[in-house]
Design a protein around this motif. Structure first.
Motif, PDB file in Angstrom:
ATOM      1  N   PRO A 152      55.425 113.088 -40.936  1.00 38.18           N
ATOM      2  CA  PRO A 152      56.168 114.327 -40.652  1.00 38.18           C
ATOM      3  C   PRO A 152      55.406 115.579 -41.112  1.00 38.18           C
ATOM      4  CG  PRO A 152      57.639 112.673 -41.573  1.00 38.18           C
ATOM      5  CD  PRO A 152      56.249 112.150 -41.742  1.00 38.18           C
ATOM      6  N   THR A 153      54.737 115.481 -42.274  1.00 34.84           N
ATOM      7  CA  THR A 153      53.960 116.630 -42.763  1.00 34.84           C
ATOM      8  C   THR A 153      52.829 116.957 -41.803  1.00 34.84           C
ATOM      9  OG1 THR A 153      54.453 116.144 -45.082  1.00 34.84           O
ATOM     10  CG2 THR A 153      52.495 117.473 -44.642  1.00 34.84           C
ATOM     11  N   VAL A 154      52.127 115.921 -41.362  1.00 43.17           N
ATOM     12  CA  VAL A 154      51.032 116.124 -40.412  1.00 43.17           C
ATOM     13  C   VAL A 154      51.564 116.747 -39.124  1.00 43.17           C
ATOM     14  CG1 VAL A 154      49.320 114.976 -38.958  1.00 43.17           C
ATOM     15  CG2 VAL A 154      49.578 114.294 -41.358  1.00 43.17           C
ATOM     16  N   SER A 155      52.656 116.235 -38.611  1.00 38.97           N
ATOM     17  CA  SER A 155      53.221 116.748 -37.357  1.00 38.97           C
ATOM     18  C   SER A 155      53.604 118.221 -37.482  1.00 38.97           C
ATOM     19  CB  SER A 155      54.449 115.928 -36.953  1.00 38.97           C
ATOM     20  OG  SER A 155      54.069 114.615 -36.607  1.00 38.97           O
ATOM     21  N   ASN A 156      54.242 118.582 -38.612  1.00 38.67           N
ATOM     22  CA  ASN A 156      54.658 119.977 -38.810  1.00 38.67           C
ATOM     23  C   ASN A 156      53.461 120.920 -38.893  1.00 38.67           C
ATOM     24  OD1 ASN A 156      57.384 119.351 -38.808  1.00 38.67           O
ATOM     25  ND2 ASN A 156      57.462 119.058 -41.042  1.00 38.67           N
ATOM     26  N   LEU A 157      52.439 120.515 -39.647  1.00 43.63           N
ATOM     27  CA  LEU A 157      51.274 121.370 -39.811  1.00 43.63           C
ATOM     28  C   LEU A 157      50.444 121.448 -38.525  1.00 43.63           C
ATOM     29  CD1 LEU A 157      50.160 120.415 -43.425  1.00 43.63           C
ATOM     30  CD2 LEU A 157      51.349 122.479 -42.679  1.00 43.63           C
ATOM     31  N   VAL A 158      50.352 120.333 -37.787  1.00 44.96           N
ATOM     32  CA  VAL A 158      49.646 120.342 -36.508  1.00 44.96           C
ATOM     33  C   VAL A 158      50.352 121.282 -35.536  1.00 44.96           C
ATOM     34  CG1 VAL A 158      49.138 118.969 -34.448  1.00 44.96           C
ATOM     35  CG2 VAL A 158      48.523 118.105 -36.711  1.00 44.96           C
ATOM     36  N   LYS A 159      51.708 121.271 -35.555  1.00 45.45           N
ATOM     37  CA  LYS A 159      52.462 122.172 -34.678  1.00 45.45           C
ATOM     38  C   LYS A 159      52.124 123.630 -34.988  1.00 45.45           C
ATOM     39  CE  LYS A 159      57.081 123.428 -33.109  1.00 45.45           C
ATOM     40  NZ  LYS A 159      56.821 124.878 -33.275  1.00 45.45           N
ATOM     41  N   GLU A 160      52.010 123.955 -36.281  1.00 49.60           N
ATOM     42  CA  GLU A 160      51.645 125.318 -36.660  1.00 49.60           C
ATOM     43  C   GLU A 160      50.255 125.682 -36.127  1.00 49.60           C
ATOM     44  OE1 GLU A 160      51.937 125.902 -40.815  1.00 49.60           O
ATOM     45  OE2 GLU A 160      54.064 125.367 -40.946  1.00 49.60           O
ATOM     46  N   LEU A 161      49.335 124.732 -36.229  1.00 47.16           N
ATOM     47  CA  LEU A 161      47.967 124.984 -35.765  1.00 47.16           C
ATOM     48  C   LEU A 161      47.922 125.121 -34.244  1.00 47.16           C
ATOM     49  CD1 LEU A 161      46.075 122.514 -38.116  1.00 47.16           C
ATOM     50  CD2 LEU A 161      45.987 125.008 -38.207  1.00 47.16           C
ATOM     51  N   ILE A 162      48.711 124.334 -33.547  1.00 47.76           N
ATOM     52  CA  ILE A 162      48.774 124.436 -32.080  1.00 47.76           C
ATOM     53  C   ILE A 162      49.392 125.776 -31.679  1.00 47.76           C
ATOM     54  CG2 ILE A 162      49.900 123.516 -30.010  1.00 47.76           C
ATOM     55  CD1 ILE A 162      49.507 120.718 -31.153  1.00 47.76           C
ATOM     56  N   ASP A 163      50.401 126.223 -32.446  1.00 51.23           N
ATOM     57  CA  ASP A 163      51.046 127.503 -32.147  1.00 51.23           C
ATOM     58  C   ASP A 163      50.064 128.669 -32.265  1.00 51.23           C
ATOM     59  OD1 ASP A 163      53.449 126.285 -31.597  1.00 51.23           O
ATOM     60  OD2 ASP A 163      54.328 126.671 -33.584  1.00 51.23           O
ATOM     61  N   THR A 164      49.100 128.554 -33.183  1.00 47.17           N
ATOM     62  CA  THR A 164      48.096 129.611 -33.326  1.00 47.17           C
ATOM     63  C   THR A 164      47.013 129.499 -32.258  1.00 47.17           C
ATOM     64  OG1 THR A 164      46.660 128.328 -34.806  1.00 47.17           O
ATOM     65  CG2 THR A 164      48.420 129.621 -35.829  1.00 47.17           C
ATOM     66  N   ASP A 165      47.012 128.378 -31.512  1.00 41.60           N
ATOM     67  CA  ASP A 165      46.068 128.115 -30.423  1.00 41.60           C
ATOM     68  C   ASP A 165      44.687 127.696 -30.915  1.00 41.60           C
ATOM     69  OD1 ASP A 165      46.081 127.788 -27.695  1.00 41.60           O
ATOM     70  OD2 ASP A 165      45.175 129.729 -27.278  1.00 41.60           O
ATOM     71  N   ILE A 166      44.515 127.540 -32.242  1.00 39.99           N
ATOM     72  CA  ILE A 166      43.225 127.108 -32.762  1.00 39.99           C
ATOM     73  C   ILE A 166      43.009 125.618 -32.540  1.00 39.99           C
ATOM     74  CG2 ILE A 166      44.040 126.617 -35.107  1.00 39.99           C
ATOM     75  CD1 ILE A 166      40.668 128.212 -34.196  1.00 39.99           C
ATOM     76  N   VAL A 167      44.120 124.878 -32.392  1.00 38.19           N
ATOM     77  CA  VAL A 167      44.076 123.444 -32.091  1.00 38.19           C
ATOM     78  C   VAL A 167      44.782 123.203 -30.772  1.00 38.19           C
ATOM     79  CG1 VAL A 167      44.942 121.164 -32.794  1.00 38.19           C
ATOM     80  CG2 VAL A 167      43.899 122.684 -34.489  1.00 38.19           C
ATOM     81  N   MET A 168      44.253 122.273 -29.975  1.00 37.30           N
ATOM     82  CA  MET A 168      44.898 121.935 -28.707  1.00 37.30           C
ATOM     83  C   MET A 168      44.945 120.423 -28.536  1.00 37.30           C
ATOM     84  SD  MET A 168      41.733 123.028 -26.178  1.00 37.30           S
ATOM     85  CE  MET A 168      42.371 122.252 -24.713  1.00 37.30           C
ATOM     86  N   GLU A 169      45.916 119.987 -27.730  1.00 39.53           N
ATOM     87  CA  GLU A 169      46.028 118.569 -27.414  1.00 39.53           C
ATOM     88  C   GLU A 169      45.073 118.228 -26.289  1.00 39.53           C
ATOM     89  OE1 GLU A 169      50.214 118.226 -26.664  1.00 39.53           O
ATOM     90  OE2 GLU A 169      50.590 117.522 -28.727  1.00 39.53           O
ATOM     91  N   SER A 170      44.383 117.098 -26.440  1.00 40.32           N
ATOM     92  CA  SER A 170      43.395 116.671 -25.465  1.00 40.32           C
ATOM     93  C   SER A 170      43.898 115.424 -24.746  1.00 40.32           C
ATOM     94  CB  SER A 170      42.070 116.391 -26.183  1.00 40.32           C
ATOM     95  OG  SER A 170      41.058 116.042 -25.257  1.00 40.32           O
ATOM     96  N   ASN A 171      42.969 114.714 -24.076  1.00 39.46           N
ATOM     97  CA  ASN A 171      43.336 113.491 -23.376  1.00 39.46           C
ATOM     98  C   ASN A 171      43.897 112.464 -24.353  1.00 39.46           C
ATOM     99  OD1 ASN A 171      42.361 114.590 -20.997  1.00 39.46           O
ATOM    100  ND2 ASN A 171      40.296 113.779 -21.329  1.00 39.46           N
ATOM    101  N   GLN A 172      44.734 111.595 -23.839  1.00 38.70           N
ATOM    102  CA  GLN A 172      45.332 110.573 -24.685  1.00 38.70           C
ATOM    103  C   GLN A 172      44.310 109.515 -25.079  1.00 38.70           C
ATOM    104  OE1 GLN A 172      48.708 109.305 -22.316  1.00 38.70           O
ATOM    105  NE2 GLN A 172      50.073 110.595 -23.524  1.00 38.70           N
TER     106      GLN A 172
END
Length: 407
Positions: free
Chosen positions: A44-64
């Motif tokens: 859950p901690t990883v998911s929450n922090l990853v969401k914050e990083l995705i919201d800033t657009d510095i991280v993006m989801e790639s191919n599965q």
């Protein structure tokens, strides 16, 4: 007490976010589950922090990724192509600026030559102009996606305040680079010595990757070194570390631009190599370079000496070999002091290739105290002419991916 606990919570959150961001940068594409496993953070901690990083657009989801019996995991990567950094190489004779993405891919560049007599104000004016040209030529770029400006400045630099304390070849002191650029462009500015910036660039993108202990030596119009210890730049007590160009090699040697005699720089930097060749010819030594320079000794440069050496000119080869011996002595001193795993050679003089490198290696083999010292790896820069400018880019990347103590 509550305030202290809140501060500690925010610090841990920042540390964890930085930990995740760096893992995505270094090991991506990577899944949330892999991050949780490798960092020992809860999912859950990883998911929450990853969401914050995705919201800033510095991280993006790639191919599965590949499935291990269940649903395919979504992979995470740094959104490198949608953020930008300007890196600047301020040399003794020119300013070279590049616009890159977070992968240090050069998208545009500007080079402006400096006049022989510079003032602090004139240097800052040209520096601003080079950056302004990049902005004007790339006006479609969203300014909100500009991370900042990294400046690699030759000479002694106050890194904390971004001030060029002393640029010996330009004979300038106390140039407020950081203050000037931040006031004009309203973005983060980092300033570092050029050789140290080169070392950082090699650590991130060049021949210093995956090497925690190495030295990057910049041999051009001057000579300096960037020292990496435990994966980090070493500055010394007052930012003087790495000024190997001013180590004394010959107490009876020629006068250096710093005012001392017999410095390594006065024996092996580009302008001094050319001066030595001019003296040899003036004393009656025969060389192809006389014809190549059209009989004008003032046109002799280090590059011309190299070209003559390639054509088999013995005097040019001898001068370059002698230069390599001086550099080899200086590097042996450095190896005995720092004991790096490798030495990376950059700058214009290093382009002389085997004419200089062979002599450097031979000298180190002769003078090294131990078998390991004698066999220290000597290699050329992977980043070439762009090494210092890319080093400027790396200054901002270190800041971007650093663990911050507060939000």
């Amino acid at each position: 007490m509550t305030k202290l606990l809140m501060g500690s919570f925010q610090l841990m959150k920042s540390l964890n976010r930085s930990l995740i961001l760096n893992m995505i940068r270094s090991e991506g594409p990577i899944s949330r589950a892999e991050i949780a496993k490798k960092t020992s953070l809860t999912p859950p901690t990883v998911s929450n922090l990853v969401k914050e990083l995705i919201d800033t657009d510095i991280v993006m989801e790639s191919n599965q990724g590949e499935s291990r019996g269940g649903r395919k995991p979504t992979m995470l990567v740094i959104n490198a192509k949608n953020f930008y950094i300007i890196g600047v190489d301020v040399g003794p004779s020119s300013i070279y600026s590049v616009l890159t993405n977070l992968n240090a891919t050069v998208l545009d560049s500007v080079k402006i030559n400096l006049t022989s007599s510079m003032t602090n104000g004139k240097l800052l004016e040209v520096l601003s102009d080079s950056i302004r040209q990049l902005f004007q030529r790339n006006a479609k770029i969203d300014q909100e996606r500009m991370i900042g400006i990294g400046v690699a400045m030759h000479g002694i630099v106050d890194v904390e305040n971004g001030i060029s304390l002393y640029a010996p070849i330009l004979q300038l002191r106390d140039v407020p680079i950081k203050e000037h650029l931040e006031n004009e462009f309203k973005m983060a500015v980092k300033v570092e010595n050029d050789a140290r910036a080169m070392a950082l660039g090699e650590a991130w993108f060049g021949n210093g990757r995956k090497t925690d202990e190495f030295v990057c030596v910049n041999v051009g119009e001057g000579i300096g070194a960037g020292i990496i210890i435990n994966g980090k730049l070493y500055h010394g007590d007052d930012y003087l570390a790495g000024e190997i160009g001013h180590m004394t090699i010959d107490i009876n040697g020629p006068k250096c631009s710093c005012g001392n005699y017999g410095c390594l720089q006065a024996l092996a930097a580009g302008p001094f190599i050319a001066e030595r060749m001019k003296k040899e010819i003036a004393m009656g030594q025969e060389s192809l370079i006389t014809e190549m320079a059209g009989g004008e000794l003032g046109l002799i440069t280090g590059e011309l000496i190299y070209d003559a050496a390639v054509k088999g000119d013995q005097l040019s080869q001898r001068v370059l070999d002698e230069t390599g011996r001086y550099l080899g002595i200086g590097l042996t001193n450095l190896i005995h002091t720092v004991n790096p795993k490798k030495v990376i050679m950059g700058g214009g003089v290093s382009k002389a290739g085997h004419f200089i490198l062979d002599s450097i290696k031979k000298t180190i083999e002769q003078r090294g105290l131990t078998i390991q010292a004698k066999s220290t790896e000597i290699t050329a820069s992977k980043l070439g002419d762009q090494a210092a400018a890319i080093g400027g880019v790396a200054l901002l990347l270190v800041e971007l991916f650093a663990t911050r103590s507060a939000e």
